[in-house]
Design a protein around this motif. Structure first.
Motif: not given
Length: 254
Positions: A1-4, A22-23, A91-96, A172-175
């Motif tokens: 997924m892109a920045k933003g 923060d991340v 319309g959320v695509e994913r839960l982490v 978590l952010v990476r995933l």
């Protein structure tokens, strides 16, 4: 997924959540950080659909202060159900979601509740990425406080591979942004070396000058005692290991 990318963080003000926020901000994402203080209650679902408007990914690091299995299980199963229902509508695509290394087969307390949490999440309609983490560096101070009597801190015997909450947040952010979800086995994140909770508490007490003594004890009342004492909480061979060590972390003044 892109920045933003628009990403929501549930439990944004907590021990882990504030690092996740923060991340995400540092990477330039559009962050929706919410908690009960913001009028969004994921346990009841109040305000959740509106909060998720336009959100592509939800990172759930919410928690309950109760170590009671029934209380914590009720919280986690309700939040899993509500995030799936509201997320699907929005319309959320994913839960982490953050979980804990070594909880398979646990029968008591918070760890057993997190196992129920994982199961409830995987039963819902949205794709779910679960990250299992070792115990946080930040937990040492909390457990030392719970166990302190006079000038002695009593710490239950626990073998773990302590990891900084910031390190977990980065993973978590990476995933959350990864192109695919990994489910078998769940990804794991842990610190660079095995440690004991009592050993870490001894380092922290020495730095602070109190308490004077740290004593490791075997908790005979814990039905999952063998998991804690015999390495059941240590990461598997597929785990990602990342610093700092606990000693490095406290020396940095964090």
């Amino acid at each position: 997924m892109a920045k933003g990318t628009k990403i929501a963080v549930a439990g944004a003000t907590g021990r882990l959540g504030r690092h996740v926020v923060d991340v995400l901000n540092e990477q330039g994402h559009d962050v929706v950080a919410f908690s009960r203080a913001d009028g969004v209650d994921i346990e009841t679902g109040r305000g959740l659909v509106d909060a998720l408007d336009g959100v592509r990914v939800v990172i759930d690091v919410s928690s309950t202060p109760s170590p009671d299995r029934e209380v914590a299980t009720a919280f986690f199963t309700a939040t899993a159900r509500n995030l799936h229902e509201a997320g699907q509508k929005a319309g959320v695509e994913r839960l982490v979601v953050a979980s804990i290394i070594g909880i398979d087969g646990t029968t008591a307390g918070y760890n057993a509740a997190k196992l129920a949490h994982e199961r409830a999440l995987l039963e819902g309609p949205l794709p779910v990425q679960i990250l299992r983490a070792a115990q946080f560096h930040e937990l040492v101070e909390l457990m030392m406080g719970w166990g302190t009597q006079g000038d002695t801190a009593y710490l239950a015997e626990m073998r773990t591979q302590l990891v900084a909450a910031r390190t977990v947040a980065e993973e978590l952010v990476r995933l959350a942004l990864a192109p695919e979800i990994t489910t078998a086995p769940f990804p794991e994140i842990a610190g660079p070396q095995p440690e004991t909770m009592a050993g870490a508490a001894t380092l922290l007490a020495a730095r602070r000058g109190a308490p004077a003594h740290v004593v490791e004890v075997s908790d005979q009342d814990n039905p999952d005692r063998e998991v804690y004492e015999n390495g059941g909480l240590l990461p598997g061979p597929h785990a990602k290991l990342a610093g700092p060590t606990f000693a490095e972390w406290i020396e940095s003044g964090r």
